[in-house]
Design an enzyme around this catalytic site. Structure first.
Site, short mmCIF file in Angstrom:
data_model
loop_
_atom_site.label_atom_id
_atom_site.label_comp_id
_atom_site.label_asym_id
_atom_site.label_seq_id
_atom_site.Cartn_x
_atom_site.Cartn_y
_atom_site.Cartn_z
N LYS A 116 81.16 83.15 32.17
CA LYS A 116 80.95 83.72 30.72
C LYS A 116 81.28 85.23 30.51
CE LYS A 116 77.18 80.72 29.85
NZ LYS A 116 75.66 80.29 29.40
N LYS A 198 84.01 73.40 30.73
CA LYS A 198 82.71 72.66 30.50
C LYS A 198 82.58 72.76 29.04
CE LYS A 198 78.65 74.09 31.14
NZ LYS A 198 77.81 73.86 30.14
N LYS A 201 76.97 74.26 24.56
CA LYS A 201 76.57 74.45 23.44
C LYS A 201 76.61 75.81 22.67
CE LYS A 201 72.17 73.94 24.87
NZ LYS A 201 71.86 74.76 26.10
P1 ATP Z 1 74.98 77.43 27.27
O1 ATP Z 1 76.21 77.38 26.84
O2 ATP Z 1 73.75 77.96 26.58
O3 ATP Z 1 74.84 77.43 29.02
P2 ATP Z 1 74.74 74.43 28.14
O4 ATP Z 1 75.49 73.43 27.12
O5 ATP Z 1 75.72 74.70 29.05
O6 ATP Z 1 74.53 75.78 27.19
P3 ATP Z 1 72.22 74.42 29.31
O7 ATP Z 1 71.25 74.91 28.63
O8 ATP Z 1 72.92 75.76 30.40
O9 ATP Z 1 73.60 73.85 28.42
O10 ATP Z 1 72.32 73.31 30.42
C1 ATP Z 1 71.29 72.26 30.25
C2 ATP Z 1 71.49 71.26 31.21
O11 ATP Z 1 72.75 70.66 30.63
C3 ATP Z 1 71.77 71.49 32.65
O12 ATP Z 1 71.16 70.51 33.53
C4 ATP Z 1 73.27 71.45 32.90
O13 ATP Z 1 73.75 71.05 34.04
C5 ATP Z 1 73.58 70.25 31.74
N1 ATP Z 1 74.84 70.40 31.24
C6 ATP Z 1 75.19 71.45 30.40
N2 ATP Z 1 76.44 71.41 30.08
C7 ATP Z 1 76.86 70.11 30.61
C8 ATP Z 1 78.21 69.21 30.47
N3 ATP Z 1 79.25 69.84 29.73
N4 ATP Z 1 78.29 68.10 30.84
C9 ATP Z 1 77.08 67.57 31.63
N5 ATP Z 1 75.86 68.31 31.91
C10 ATP Z 1 75.85 69.48 31.16
MG MG Z 2 74.98 76.46 30.75
#
Ligand code: ATP
Ligand code: MG
Length: 336
Positions: A116, A198, A201
């Site tokens: 990050k 990855k 969001k």
């Molecule tokens: P941010 O960018 O704010 O970190 P994020 O999309 O990574 O958001 P999180 O809120 O960090 O989402 O993660 C929520 C859940 O979704 C966690 O269990 C994480 O492992 C899962 N997750 C996040 N991104 C992915 C992805 N690209 N594929 C599968 N699982 C995901």
């Molecule tokens: Mg995340």
């Protein structure tokens, strides 16, 4: 102290943007599958969202919308405790205590922090660095036995387990040690614009993710403009063809087809064909979720009521753990 014989689960997602298809596949789908067997706490991690820059008005509005997205994805308020992190002040309080026992070296090793900060050098704040400690507090407050996590969160869960050991070594048994739950649908979905990183969001480029509440036209456009690889053949090869392999992963999870079946179905066809069919499948899968979401958002009083009741329920459990911790570390008891 548990309500019943069921094991306890805690999981959360950060309200840093709307839920993506990655969150849906990698997290929420597993959560809904677990809601009958476990005593589940699912949290909107709004305090975690503050580790990256947020516009206050948008963050506040997203709080309720994000909650509605959980419900729309099938998380049942009768079966789960569905709450907002900032409504349970014990999270920040336990995080502080754990921060005081967390070795700096452990946080320095966290790959997500490195990733990050590499993306945004200007956002080097202490919250981002100690985020895994707040995550440990989230889990430990509820004495969670099991934590469903995607690949990207495994290292953070390890840290939570290490903190339990450190704390127990010093003060004796206090917390349940959380085990990871690796779901059946645990696929890791990659960014549509950079399939080697990855899907997130909070990505600055909205074309990199599919939000579960994106209108159908937007979903279609984003899928059509997804980065693909050299060649034309639809075949699964994550190192040589990360772009098409990512689209195939989404297709496979949503359709239940294996990669081999997909390869056979698209033999002699081009990437564009897969994109068209994938867009139709994503739109169809998300239709009931989006319908339910829009209905819920018309009923803010209902959502606010649920939030209040569920945050109170969560708080009752969180409080018990925090009182125990404050006592163990030697803080003078609060007047009742
Ligand atoms: P941010 O960018 O704010 O970190 P994020 O999309 O990574 O958001 P999180 O809120 O960090 O989402 O993660 C929520 C859940 O979704 C966690 O269990 C994480 O492992 C899962 N997750 C996040 N991104 C992915 C992805 N690209 N594929 C599968 N699982 C995901
Ligand atoms: Mg995340």
């Amino acid at each position: 102290m548990k309500k019943n014989d069921k094991k306890t689960i805690l999981s959360a997602s950060t309200s840093s943007g709307d839920l993506t298809i990655g969150n849906y596949i990698g997290a929420i789908n597993n959560w809904t599958a677990l809601q009958d067997q476990y005593n589940c706490y699912y949290m909107v991690a709004d305090l975690h969202a503050l580790t990256t820059p947020q516009e206050p008005k948008a963050l506040r509005e997203r709080g309720l919308s994000f909650y509605a997205q959980y419900l729309a994805c099938g998380l049942d308020p009768e079966k789960n405790t569905l709450f907002m992190q900032s409504h349970v002040p014990e999270h920040a309080e336990l995080a502080w205590i754990l921060n005081c026992f967390c070795p700096m070296g452990a946080l320095n090793r966290m790959t997500q922090f490195k990733e990050k900060t590499a993306k945004s050098e200007k956002n080097l704040n202490a919250g981002l660095f100690t985020y895994p400690v707040l995550m440990a507090a989230d889990i430990l407050l509820y004495q969670a036995d099991v934590v469903p996590v995607g690949e990207d969160q495994k290292q953070h869960l390890e840290l939570a387990r290490d903190l339990v050991d450190i704390f127990h070594h010093r003060f004796g048994e206090t917390f349940s040690t959380p085990d990871p739950y690796i779901g059946k649908m645990g696929a890791r979905i990659m960014s549509l614009q950079d399939p080697t990183s990855k899907m997130s969001k909070s990505d600055e480029n909205p074309k990199s993710f599919l939000s579960i509440i994106d209108p159908p036209k937007t979903l279609e456009k984003k899928i059509k403009s997804a980065v693909t690889d050299l060649g034309t053949e639809v075949s699964f090869d994550q190192s040589e063809k990360p772009g098409i392999s990512n689209l195939m992963t989404i297709y496979s999870v949503l359709s239940g087809k294996t990669y081999q079946q997909i390869e056979t179905d698209f033999e002699g066809k081009m990437y564009g064909h897969l994109k068209i069919e994938l867009a139709a499948l994503v739109i169809e899968t998300l239709k009931p979720v989006q319908d339910k979401y829009h209905d819920l958002m018309k009923n803010k009083d209902y959502l606010d009521g649920l939030l209040r009741d569920h945050s109170e329920k969560a708080r009752a459990t969180a409080k018990q753990t925090l009182i125990k911790v404050y006592d163990k570390v030697g803080l003078y008891p609060r007047p009742l």
